[in-house]
Design a protein around this motif. Structure first.
Motif, PDB file in Angstrom:
ATOM      1  N   UNK A 117      32.342   7.164  16.521  1.00  0.00           N
ATOM      2  CA  UNK A 117      31.246   7.290  17.585  1.00  0.00           C
ATOM      3  C   UNK A 117      30.900   8.826  17.305  1.00  0.00           C
ATOM      4  N   UNK A 118      31.722   9.883  17.356  1.00  0.00           N
ATOM      5  CA  UNK A 118      31.259  11.087  17.159  1.00  0.00           C
ATOM      6  C   UNK A 118      30.411  11.323  15.836  1.00  0.00           C
ATOM      7  N   UNK A 567      44.582  16.992  21.373  1.00  0.00           N
ATOM      8  CA  UNK A 567      44.823  15.996  20.085  1.00  0.00           C
ATOM      9  C   UNK A 567      44.155  16.334  19.039  1.00  0.00           C
ATOM     10  N   UNK A 568      44.875  16.086  17.956  1.00  0.00           N
ATOM     11  CA  UNK A 568      44.076  16.327  16.596  1.00  0.00           C
ATOM     12  C   UNK A 568      42.610  15.630  16.554  1.00  0.00           C
ATOM     13  N   UNK A 569      42.699  14.561  16.814  1.00  0.00           N
ATOM     14  CA  UNK A 569      41.415  13.396  16.827  1.00  0.00           C
ATOM     15  C   UNK A 569      40.121  14.302  17.604  1.00  0.00           C
ATOM     16  N   UNK A 570      40.682  14.801  18.701  1.00  0.00           N
ATOM     17  CA  UNK A 570      39.639  15.833  19.583  1.00  0.00           C
ATOM     18  C   UNK A 570      39.271  16.857  19.094  1.00  0.00           C
ATOM     19  N   UNK A 571      40.096  17.557  18.197  1.00  0.00           N
ATOM     20  CA  UNK A 571      39.700  18.790  17.230  1.00  0.00           C
ATOM     21  C   UNK A 571      38.915  18.676  16.223  1.00  0.00           C
ATOM     22  N   UNK A 572      39.113  17.451  15.565  1.00  0.00           N
ATOM     23  CA  UNK A 572      38.334  17.477  14.083  1.00  0.00           C
ATOM     24  C   UNK A 572      36.772  17.653  14.032  1.00  0.00           C
ATOM     25  N   UNK A 573      36.087  17.172  15.085  1.00  0.00           N
ATOM     26  CA  UNK A 573      34.513  16.946  15.031  1.00  0.00           C
ATOM     27  C   UNK A 573      33.961  18.677  15.265  1.00  0.00           C
ATOM     28  N   UNK A 574      34.924  19.486  15.835  1.00  0.00           N
ATOM     29  CA  UNK A 574      34.223  20.711  15.974  1.00  0.00           C
ATOM     30  C   UNK A 574      33.725  21.603  14.966  1.00  0.00           C
ATOM     31  N   UNK A 575      34.558  21.409  13.495  1.00  0.00           N
ATOM     32  CA  UNK A 575      34.041  21.960  12.470  1.00  0.00           C
ATOM     33  C   UNK A 575      33.151  21.151  11.546  1.00  0.00           C
ATOM     34  N   UNK A 576      32.802  20.143  11.865  1.00  0.00           N
ATOM     35  CA  UNK A 576      31.762  19.172  11.182  1.00  0.00           C
ATOM     36  C   UNK A 576      30.570  19.963  11.354  1.00  0.00           C
ATOM     37  N   UNK A 577      30.081  19.995   9.914  1.00  0.00           N
ATOM     38  CA  UNK A 577      28.414  20.941   9.858  1.00  0.00           C
ATOM     39  C   UNK A 577      27.459  20.592  11.138  1.00  0.00           C
ATOM     40  N   UNK A 807      23.707  25.710  27.180  1.00  0.00           N
ATOM     41  CA  UNK A 807      24.707  24.643  27.378  1.00  0.00           C
ATOM     42  C   UNK A 807      26.317  25.428  27.195  1.00  0.00           C
ATOM     43  N   UNK A 808      26.166  26.780  27.168  1.00  0.00           N
ATOM     44  CA  UNK A 808      27.391  27.401  27.134  1.00  0.00           C
ATOM     45  C   UNK A 808      28.083  27.256  25.721  1.00  0.00           C
ATOM     46  N   UNK A 809      29.358  26.880  25.683  1.00  0.00           N
ATOM     47  CA  UNK A 809      30.244  26.807  24.660  1.00  0.00           C
ATOM     48  C   UNK A 809      30.172  25.189  24.217  1.00  0.00           C
ATOM     49  N   UNK A 810      29.032  24.840  23.684  1.00  0.00           N
ATOM     50  CA  UNK A 810      28.697  23.585  23.171  1.00  0.00           C
ATOM     51  C   UNK A 810      29.500  23.047  22.371  1.00  0.00           C
ATOM     52  N   UNK A 811      30.066  23.793  21.105  1.00  0.00           N
ATOM     53  CA  UNK A 811      30.658  23.256  20.049  1.00  0.00           C
ATOM     54  C   UNK A 811      31.968  22.663  20.413  1.00  0.00           C
ATOM     55  N   UNK A 812      32.577  23.027  21.589  1.00  0.00           N
ATOM     56  CA  UNK A 812      33.956  22.627  21.875  1.00  0.00           C
ATOM     57  C   UNK A 812      33.754  21.360  22.971  1.00  0.00           C
ATOM     58  N   UNK A 813      32.653  21.142  23.319  1.00  0.00           N
ATOM     59  CA  UNK A 813      32.385  19.889  24.280  1.00  0.00           C
ATOM     60  C   UNK A 813      32.726  18.785  23.723  1.00  0.00           C
ATOM     61  N   UNK A 814      32.637  18.254  22.371  1.00  0.00           N
ATOM     62  CA  UNK A 814      33.295  17.358  21.746  1.00  0.00           C
ATOM     63  C   UNK A 814      34.794  16.797  22.077  1.00  0.00           C
ATOM     64  N   UNK A 815      35.450  17.906  22.417  1.00  0.00           N
ATOM     65  CA  UNK A 815      36.802  17.805  22.563  1.00  0.00           C
ATOM     66  C   UNK A 815      36.893  16.948  23.867  1.00  0.00           C
ATOM     67  N   UNK A 816      36.400  17.441  24.898  1.00  0.00           N
ATOM     68  CA  UNK A 816      36.602  16.818  26.472  1.00  0.00           C
ATOM     69  C   UNK A 816      36.027  15.364  26.457  1.00  0.00           C
ATOM     70  N   UNK A 818      35.915  13.477  23.767  1.00  0.00           N
ATOM     71  CA  UNK A 818      36.778  12.496  23.171  1.00  0.00           C
ATOM     72  C   UNK A 818      37.623  12.260  24.022  1.00  0.00           C
ATOM     73  N   UNK A 819      38.405  13.112  24.645  1.00  0.00           N
ATOM     74  CA  UNK A 819      39.538  12.840  25.630  1.00  0.00           C
ATOM     75  C   UNK A 819      39.205  11.877  26.682  1.00  0.00           C
ATOM     76  N   UNK A 820      38.028  12.084  27.235  1.00  0.00           N
ATOM     77  CA  UNK A 820      37.688  11.152  28.353  1.00  0.00           C
ATOM     78  C   UNK A 820      37.391   9.770  27.573  1.00  0.00           C
ATOM     79  N   UNK A 821      36.573   9.723  26.619  1.00  0.00           N
ATOM     80  CA  UNK A 821      36.138   8.503  25.980  1.00  0.00           C
ATOM     81  C   UNK A 821      37.460   7.533  25.525  1.00  0.00           C
ATOM     82  N   UNK A 822      38.450   8.446  25.047  1.00  0.00           N
ATOM     83  CA  UNK A 822      39.424   7.739  24.551  1.00  0.00           C
ATOM     84  C   UNK A 822      40.431   7.109  25.405  1.00  0.00           C
ATOM     85  N   UNK A 823      40.652   7.890  26.519  1.00  0.00           N
ATOM     86  CA  UNK A 823      41.639   7.523  27.823  1.00  0.00           C
ATOM     87  C   UNK A 823      41.021   6.263  28.570  1.00  0.00           C
TER      88      UNK A 823
END
Length: 1015
Positions: A117-118, A567-577, A807-816, A818-823
């Protein structure tokens, strides 16, 4: 009846229960949802309705630590038959709310589904070469740093280094950062980073304003400064009654305006190089300094670290403060952040500098040891008298920048800078010599302002070649080159401007301006001259990492800080180009993926909190506090009630609450708490009535800072509303509310959230953080705007931005996200339930050994955190700090010490911790209690506690004769429990001498000689 609902219902596709609201909030009750699957079926099968086609990588059962059997055991220890009765005794009946969350999918994505999804979302972002500049630049993060720091949980899951003995690695890296900043800016004192460049500019302005005994209201800002920086300055100036005057200070006309207002002048600010790329004469910069200093004001310079590897340091022309962003030192663009700001000052300001400072001190054995120095938590001490509410930094990003410099050294940095300037000069010369366009700035480092006739036409032409440039006005564009620009891209740019298909580049690049080239010797410390190979750099990063405790080592049970699984799965996308390499001012049609993610996350957070709207702009919790209060102030201003400036704040509140209120231009009136820790409603009613005419708001934390779900919260909110005020709910403890209740359902008007607490963004050793605010509909029109890219809820009534990026620190928003959507909407409540269960299990095991505050009488249970009272041991010479330091010998980072009550430890285990780890901590605390008991009984003098922690050097090097005087063995010091012989994390140094560090302040890397002399 759903027996042992969490033990029998770990992550189901539906909630173990729903929270029923019958009638009003004061009559709500806790009821079972008979359609919920059990915890056990989700834990064992991954779904409440298992199918052979279902994925098996269910996230909730990986996120929540205890197994179903663990939950059964913990409930038995609490003498509770099921989670229904347990939660009903923890959360008051009038607070439990039945409101199904709308977060989709309800049962949550599996981990593989989330990554897919990400990836789909990221694909909607267009990778266009970003030449927009404006403080944000393309950069190359060395892979050895990417993999072994940014993507390494040993670095990103650690906490702020308040316990220095187990934080020496990050402290050393941050000291490197401070040394880099001090060397490049030419000023002797630098902090360990701030939130971003624009908010650092605001801190510079406020420091100028508060440093003068007789307040002078005018602050002059050069017109050639980044637009977003000016907007943030105006935001902060408005709340503090500072008048920002904008003028072209490097011209005779602008300087004359400065002279005419010098009697009211508290300071001035310029940008060097300027936002249009220009570099003015030395005289132009230095005469501003002379005038500002003549009236005892402060001169602030916004600058660029890469440029300063070539350019004269701002200290050369009289700067008192130099600040900016370290982003281009290896930190990805990330659609705006997080990026570490830098901030350096003259020596006379070293005790007034905002933020954290790493200083060199000594440990108990006399060896050099690092620690946070001076006013590192000023807001907790001075509260509303604080001159800053900064309580976080961008430590992870500062560490990336520091190690980028360690890896490249000054020679490498200058090679990069010379290449950037050389490319820019070749482009400028080609434009001026071979095209109808004209470069408007006479000197430059990396940025050109160009008259192209029709800006829109040229922007479209540039986009066709995959370049984004910045539109200044109808005829002018601006572009900034960086280290990522290739030779082929340079020739394409030249062709774009000249129209020629043949571009002949010279064999050598043009040199930097001789009159502006710095001559001083910088970055001479050995660390910046050693690690040139990847092998050496890898070992250095690993060496630093091994000096620290992170979540990769053990539980970090910090009360109010919620150190949960990242979670590792939450962290992975932040370094995707397609997330990492997007400029924050890229056109909206190029960032459809980010837009989708941001809008959806804002919607989910609003639903979880029970509010109407969200802004993700604030990039720390304290900044969220400031933003929420500013929104409230603007709301009253719009109603013609600007006189409402009183904020009621409980004495138990986080220190940032009153500090943020002061920063927002409001006056603080404290509210008492009762002996059981709850809010004194009589005092609240009295103060609200007394100040009704001027009442703006109440700030309150829920559950309270004492870890209690107070039943009186709804009455407290009604009292404020009855007297015309708004209610701000501090979201620091939101992890105990999700799915059980919410600020909006309780009746509050605004809350901030710590995405680095409740929503799984890692703490990163002291940052990054994200502090969005959620508001009711009547406050939505006042959410922050941005001058370049419109925010989601931007209106004409919006307050000015609070940070540089929309939008502030946008690159780490995929972490939250992903956390919300996986829970999933049905399962998010389990995070709160398990966190509360873990905390109360620990209380049950420890209460016979320590006094646990505020859990007697009606409050049989705590919320998600609890307070261990160590004050009774003071008469035996044992302090809270002794227990905190001794825990390091057991391999644990100490819980929150002496907050909210001096002489205590506040413990928050989080839902991610499994029972075996809870038991290991419990056993350690009981073992320490037995060590204290020996002191009580006169068997020992407590030396084992006073000497803790014991590092390896102490154990090995102390002579037998000296050790024999201690009254305990080496094994008792180092291995007090058997598990430590299998799993031992050593403190790097022995107990650090805080007083010595403050009395002998040293905030840059010691020389080789100094280090050798200390050994």
């Amino acid at each position: 009846m759903l027996r042992t609902q969490l033990s029998k219902a770990l992550l189901k596709s539906h909630s173990v229960k729903a929270w029923a609201r019958v009638g009003t909030a004061t009559t709500s009750r806790f009821v079972s949802d008979t359609t919920s699957a059990t915890f056990r079926s989700i834990y064992e099968k991954g779904s409440s309705t298992p199918s052979p086609y279902d994925g098996t990588d269910s996230f909730p059962r990986r996120h929540l630590g205890p197994t179903p059997n663990n939950v059964d055991e913990m409930l038995q220890d609490l003498k509770e038959s099921d989670l229904d009765s347990f939660i009903a005794k923890v959360v008051p009946d009038n607070v439990l709310i039945r409101r199904s969350l709308k977060v989709e999918p309800l049962k949550g994505f599996t981990e593989s589904e989330m990554l897919a999804e990400l990836a789909r979302i990221a694909e909607k972002n267009d990778l266009v070469k970003p030449l927009i500049g404006k403080g944000f630049y393309g950069t190359i993060i060395p892979p050895v740093i990417l993999r072994n720091l940014l993507e390494n949980p040993g670095w990103y899951t650690s906490y702020t280094p308040y316990q220095p003995e187990v934080s020496q690695g990050r402290l050393e890296s941050l000291l490197n950062f401070q040394t880099v900043i001090s060397d490049l800016t030419g000023l002797p004192v630098a902090n360990a980073s701030l939130l971003d460049e624009s908010s650092a500019a605001a801190e510079a302005m406020i420091l100028s304003f508060t440093s003068l005994k007789s307040k002078k209201p005018k602050y002059f800002v050069d017109s050639n400064i980044h637009e977003q920086t000016l907007a943030v300055l105006k935001s902060r100036a408005h709340t503090l009654s500072i008048e920002v005057v904008v003028a072209d200070l490097t011209t005779d006309e602008g300087f004359a305006a400065l002279q005419e207002n010098k009697d009211q002048l508290c300071g001035a600010m310029v940008q060097y190089p300027a936002t249009d790329g220009s570099i003015e004469t030395f005289k132009a910069y230095s005469r501003i300094a002379e005038l500002v200093h003549s009236v005892k004001g402060l001169y602030a310079v916004a600058s660029d670290l890469m440029a300063l590897t070539l350019l004269h340091a701002p200290s050369k022309f009289g700067a008192d403060i130099v600040f900016g962003s370290s982003q281009r030192f290896g930190v990805p663009l990330g659609y705006g952040g997080p990026h570490a700001a830098f901030f350096s000052v003259v020596e006379s300001l070293q005790r007034k500098i905002p933020g954290r400072i790493v200083g060199v001190s000594k440990d108990r054995l006399g060896n050099n040891a690092l620690r946070l120095a001076l006013q590192t938590r000023e807001q907790h001490i001075k509260r509303e008298r604080a001159t800053s509410n900064i309580c976080t930094a961008q430590a992870l990003l500062a560490n990336i920048a520091a190690n980028y410099v360690v890896y490249h050294g000054i020679e490498g940095l200058r090679n990069i800078s010379k290449r950037i300037h050389g490319f820019t000069t070749l482009l400028a010369n080609s434009i001026n010599e071979s095209s109808s366009h004209k470069v408007l700035n006479e000197k430059w480092f990396d940025t050109l302002s160009v008259d192209v006739g029709s800006a829109d036409e040229f922007i479209a032409k540039a986009l066709s070649k995959n370049f984004n440039v910045f539109r200044v006005n109808n005829s002018t564009i601006q572009l900034s080159l960086d280290e990522t620009v290739t030779k082929n891209e340079l020739t394409t740019l030249i062709s774009l401007f000249t129209g020629s298909s043949e571009v002949n580049l010279p064999e050598t690049l043009p040199s930097f301006y001789e009159e502006w080239t710095r001559q001083d010797d910088i970055l001479t410390n050995e660390v910046f001259r050693t690690h040139r190979s990847e092998t050496s750099m890898l070992r250095y990063l690993t060496h630093l990492q091994k000096k620290d405790i992170s979540l990769a080592d053990s539980m970090i049970s910090l009360g109010s800080c919620t150190m949960k699984l990242n979670a590792t799965v939450e962290m992975m996308p932040i370094s995707w180009p397609k997330f990492a390499n997007i400029h924050p001012f890229a056109p909206k049609d190029q960032v459809k993926g980010y837009t989708e993610l941001i809008v959806e996350l804002e919607k989910d957070l609003a639903d979880i909190t029970g509010f109407h709207s969200t802004t993700l702009q604030p990039n720390s919790g304290a900044q969220g506090e400031y933003t929420g209060l500013s929104v409230i102030a603007k709301y009253f201003e719009s109603k013609g009630e600007a006189h409402r400036n009183i904020v009621l704040i409980p004495v138990s509140a986080h220190g940032t609450n009153p500090a943020s209120a002061a920063m927002a231009g409001l006056k603080v009136v404290p509210i008492k708490c009762l002996k059981d820790g709850s809010l004194d409603l009589q005092d609240l009613e009295s103060k609200a009535s007394k100040h009704a005419k001027n009442l703006a708001a109440m700030m309150v934390t829920y559950p309270s800072t004492y870890g209690l779900f107070e039943p009186g919260i709804i009455d407290a909110i009604k009292i404020i509303h009855n007297h015309g005020g708004q209610v701000y709910l501090d979201g620091a403890n939101m992890n105990a509310q999700v799915g059980l209740t919410s600020p909006g359902d309780l009746g509050a008007d605004v809350c901030h959230l710590n995405l680095h607490k409740t929503f799984a963004i890692p703490h990163g050793g002291g940052g990054p953080g994200v502090g969005p605010i959620c508001v009711k509909e009547h406050l939505t029109p006042f959410l922050p705007s941005h001058p370049i890219i419109a925010t989601t809820n931007q209106t004409e009534q919006s307050i000015n931005p609070v940070v540089a990026a929309p939008f502030g620190s946008a690159s780490i928003l995929p972490i939250s996200y992903a956390y919300i959507k996986m829970m999933g909407g049905s399962n998010l409540q389990y995070s709160s339930i398990i966190a509360i269960l873990n905390a109360n299990y620990m209380v049950a095991k420890l209460k016979n050994h320590f006094e646990i505050l505020f859990t007697g009488g009606d409050a049989k249970y705590c919320g998600h955190e609890f307070i261990i009272d160590l004050r009774p041991f003071k008469k035996f010479g044992i302090e809270a700090i002794d227990v905190a330091k001794r825990l390091q010998d057991y391999g644990f980072h100490a819980p929150t010490m002496s907050f909210p009550i001096p002489g205590t430890l506040m413990v928050e285990p989080t839902e991610s911790e499994y029972k075996e780890e809870l038991d290991r901590f419990i056993d350690s605390m009981i073992s320490i209690r037995e060590e204290i008991r020996k002191v009580e009984n006169g068997e020992t003098d407590g030396a084992i506690l006073h000497n803790s922690p014991h590092n390896l050097k102490d154990i090995i090097s102390t002579s037998d004769a000296e050790w024999s005087q201690r009254g305990y063995t080496r094994e008792e010091a180092a291995y007090p429990l058997p598990f430590l012989k299998e799993q031992k994390t050593w403190p790097t140094v022995s107990r650090v001498d805080d007083t010595y560090g403050d009395m002998n302040l040293l905030c840059t890397c010691p020389s080789v000689e100094e280090v050798a002399a200390s050994q």
